[in-house]
Enzyme design. Structure first.
Site, PDB file in Angstrom:
ATOM      1  N   SER A 143       1.304  -0.912   0.218  1.00  0.00           N
ATOM      2  CA  SER A 143       0.181   0.069  -0.341  1.00  0.00           C
ATOM      3  C   SER A 143       0.988   1.845   0.422  1.00  0.00           C
ATOM      4  O   SER A 143       1.652   1.094   0.658  1.00  0.00           O
ATOM      5  CB  SER A 143      -1.033   0.257   1.033  1.00  0.00           C
ATOM      6  OG  SER A 143      -1.430   1.074   1.253  1.00  0.00           O
ATOM      7  N   TYR A 156      -1.593   0.157  11.028  1.00  0.00           N
ATOM      8  CA  TYR A 156      -1.925  -0.159   9.398  1.00  0.00           C
ATOM      9  C   TYR A 156      -0.735   0.208   8.431  1.00  0.00           C
ATOM     10  O   TYR A 156       0.110  -0.442   8.031  1.00  0.00           O
ATOM     11  CB  TYR A 156      -3.378   0.338   8.890  1.00  0.00           C
ATOM     12  CG  TYR A 156      -3.078   0.302   7.443  1.00  0.00           C
ATOM     13  CD1 TYR A 156      -3.164  -0.654   7.064  1.00  0.00           C
ATOM     14  CD2 TYR A 156      -2.866   0.880   6.528  1.00  0.00           C
ATOM     15  CE1 TYR A 156      -4.017  -1.678   5.931  1.00  0.00           C
ATOM     16  CE2 TYR A 156      -3.209   0.219   5.035  1.00  0.00           C
ATOM     17  CZ  TYR A 156      -4.109  -0.706   4.897  1.00  0.00           C
ATOM     18  OH  TYR A 156      -3.989  -0.944   3.890  1.00  0.00           O
TER      19      TYR A 156
HETATM   20  N1  LIG Z   1      -8.293  -0.419  -0.557  1.00  0.00           N
HETATM   21  C1  LIG Z   1      -7.734   0.158  -1.083  1.00  0.00           C
HETATM   22  O1  LIG Z   1      -7.947   1.458  -1.639  1.00  0.00           O
HETATM   23  C2  LIG Z   1      -6.529  -0.693  -1.013  1.00  0.00           C
HETATM   24  C3  LIG Z   1      -5.222   0.436  -0.734  1.00  0.00           C
HETATM   25  C4  LIG Z   1      -3.729  -0.111  -0.804  1.00  0.00           C
HETATM   26  C5  LIG Z   1      -3.909  -1.087   0.106  1.00  0.00           C
HETATM   27  N2  LIG Z   1      -4.810  -1.967   0.021  1.00  0.00           N
HETATM   28  C6  LIG Z   1      -4.257  -3.149   0.068  1.00  0.00           C
HETATM   29  O2  LIG Z   1      -5.464  -4.537  -0.849  1.00  0.00           O
HETATM   30  C7  LIG Z   1      -5.540  -5.232  -0.552  1.00  0.00           C
HETATM   31  C8  LIG Z   1      -7.206  -6.135  -0.503  1.00  0.00           C
HETATM   32  O3  LIG Z   1      -8.237  -4.955  -0.119  1.00  0.00           O
HETATM   33  P1  LIG Z   1      -9.453  -4.523  -0.517  1.00  0.00           P
HETATM   34  O4  LIG Z   1      -9.823  -2.789  -0.638  1.00  0.00           O
HETATM   35  O5  LIG Z   1      -9.606  -5.433  -1.821  1.00  0.00           O
HETATM   36  O6  LIG Z   1     -10.142  -4.844   0.917  1.00  0.00           O
HETATM   37  P2  LIG Z   1     -11.673  -5.957   0.665  1.00  0.00           P
HETATM   38  O7  LIG Z   1     -11.782  -5.599   2.499  1.00  0.00           O
HETATM   39  O8  LIG Z   1     -12.400  -5.772   0.272  1.00  0.00           O
HETATM   40  O9  LIG Z   1     -10.968  -6.854   0.931  1.00  0.00           O
HETATM   41  C9  LIG Z   1      -9.754  -8.098   1.636  1.00  0.00           C
HETATM   42  C10 LIG Z   1     -10.064  -9.081   1.987  1.00  0.00           C
HETATM   43  O10 LIG Z   1      -9.408 -10.308   2.563  1.00  0.00           O
HETATM   44  C11 LIG Z   1      -9.768 -10.825   3.394  1.00  0.00           C
HETATM   45  N3  LIG Z   1      -9.089 -11.285   4.544  1.00  0.00           N
HETATM   46  C12 LIG Z   1      -8.764 -10.187   5.749  1.00  0.00           C
HETATM   47  N4  LIG Z   1      -8.771 -11.149   6.581  1.00  0.00           N
HETATM   48  C13 LIG Z   1      -8.196 -12.392   6.052  1.00  0.00           C
HETATM   49  C14 LIG Z   1      -7.934 -13.272   6.550  1.00  0.00           C
HETATM   50  N5  LIG Z   1      -7.060 -14.111   7.603  1.00  0.00           N
HETATM   51  N6  LIG Z   1      -6.919 -14.579   6.081  1.00  0.00           N
HETATM   52  C15 LIG Z   1      -7.760 -14.622   4.840  1.00  0.00           C
HETATM   53  N7  LIG Z   1      -8.461 -13.762   3.817  1.00  0.00           N
HETATM   54  C16 LIG Z   1      -8.538 -13.002   4.812  1.00  0.00           C
HETATM   55  C17 LIG Z   1     -11.598 -10.864   3.608  1.00  0.00           C
HETATM   56  O11 LIG Z   1     -12.154 -12.241   3.089  1.00  0.00           O
HETATM   57  C18 LIG Z   1     -11.564 -10.184   1.344  1.00  0.00           C
HETATM   58  O12 LIG Z   1     -11.281 -10.731   0.209  1.00  0.00           O
HETATM   59  C19 LIG Z   1      -5.464  -5.403   1.716  1.00  0.00           C
HETATM   60  O13 LIG Z   1      -4.125  -6.212   1.622  1.00  0.00           O
HETATM   61  C20 LIG Z   1      -5.553  -3.996   1.356  1.00  0.00           C
HETATM   62  O14 LIG Z   1      -4.284  -3.635   2.314  1.00  0.00           O
HETATM   63  C21 LIG Z   1      -5.947  -1.796  -0.564  1.00  0.00           C
END
Ligand SMILES: NC(=O)c1ccc[n+]([C@@H]2O[C@H](COP(=O)([O-])OP(=O)(O)OC[C@H]3O[C@@H](n4cnc5c(N)ncnc54)[C@H](O)[C@@H]3O)[C@@H](O)[C@H]2O)c1
Length: 258
Positions: A143, A156
């Site tokens: 991220s 985070y």
């Molecule tokens: N959305 C953003 O703006 C953003 C920005 C930078 C990084 N990210 C990163 O991208 C990745 C995906 O995030 P997203 O925005 O799609 O979020 P989201 O909450 O939509 O999806 C997260 C996924 O991780 C799974 N998950 C959570 N805990 C888990 C565990 N213990 N074991 C297995 N699966 C687990 C959830 O079930 C879900 O499928 C994450 O690593 C997040 O930190 C997101």
């Protein structure tokens, strides 16, 4: 571009929501055989049924990415189903707000357990397979929080900086066996982003409109922006990209700090 991952076996954690779900849809649409995992069993089953109904090779395995034994089982199931693994994406992630003054052991264990140890456990169980096969790829979703001091996000941000360090260390420790690349998204429209708007003094739509104006490309990222880049990085065309991260933030980190 899609032909670059056609026929490859790709596994992904956190594949049932947001960025991960878009990856499962896109990779399988490109002809990859996808095994996805998460803690969302109902959503995983529904996604598997939907995509299989479209003739895609997708299966779901319940897995807690923070648990060594659970990840070992996920990797084993994928190998039993397809005989090999060509690429993996450690994408499962959790988000939690809070300043250091309110930090708890539980917050630390959750954020480090999923965001840092998730990629570590996945790598641990992939390396022997990649050694046997003669190579493979691991992508880790990090991220921009690894590089920006987001207000009230100390744990985070620390966890995502840890994930960036894991990218570099794995690429050197397993040189010649595993190509390791970070995907470093900025603001992507997912359930996690929506959850981060709770508790603000404005509705989500207003917050998104303000954010859109600030991002140099003038839009919030879509999960598919990340999925398309991930498919490229998993493919052989990205074979010289290793030990680094690709930033997908619409120019956010290029902004001056005022
Ligand atoms: N959305 C953003 O703006 C953003 C920005 C930078 C990084 N990210 C990163 O991208 C990745 C995906 O995030 P997203 O925005 O799609 O979020 P989201 O909450 O939509 O999806 C997260 C996924 O991780 C799974 N998950 C959570 N805990 C888990 C565990 N213990 N074991 C297995 N699966 C687990 C959830 O079930 C879900 O499928 C994450 O690593 C997040 O930190 C997101």
């Amino acid at each position: 571009m899609s032909e670059l991952i056609a026929g490859k076996v790709i596994i992904i954690t956190g594949g049932t929501s947001g960025i991960g779900e878009a990856c499962v849809r896109h990779f399988s649409n490109c002809g990859a055989k996808v095994v996805c995992a998460s803690i969302q069993e109902k959503e995983g089953g529904a996604l598997e049924r939907e995509l299989r109904g479209l003739g895609r090779e997708v299966s779901f395995v319940p897995c807690d990415a923070s648990d060594d034994a659970s990840v070992r089982r996920f990797v084993q199931v994928a190998v039993e189903r397809h005989g090999r693994i060509d690429g993996a994406m450690a994408n499962a992630g959790v988000w939690k707000q809070g300043k250091v003054t309110s930090a708890t052991r539980g917050d630390l264990d959750l954020l480090m357990g999923v965001n840092v140890m998730g990629p570590v456990w996945l790598a641990k169980h992939l390396v022997p397979i990649y050694e046997r096969q003669g190579g493979g790829v691991l992508l880790i979703t990090t991220s921009v929080a690894a590089h920006i001091g987001f207000p009230a996000h100390v744990l985070y941000c620390a966890s995502k900086a840890g994930a960036e360090a894991v990218v570099r260390c794995l690429a050197t420790d397993h040189a010649g066996v595993m190509r390791v690349v970070g995907l470093c998204p900025g603001t992507i429209d997912t359930p996690m982003l929506a959850a981060s708007c709770a508790g603000w003094d404005k509705p989500k739509e207003e917050i998104y409109a303000d954010v859109r104006k600030r991002i140099p490309v003038r839009r919030i990222g879509e999960p598919m922006d990340v999925a398309r880049a991930a498919a490229f990085l998993l493919g052989d065309g990205a074979g010289y990209i290793n030990g680094t991260s690709l930033v997908l933030d619409g120019g956010t980190m290029a902004l001056p700090p005022w």
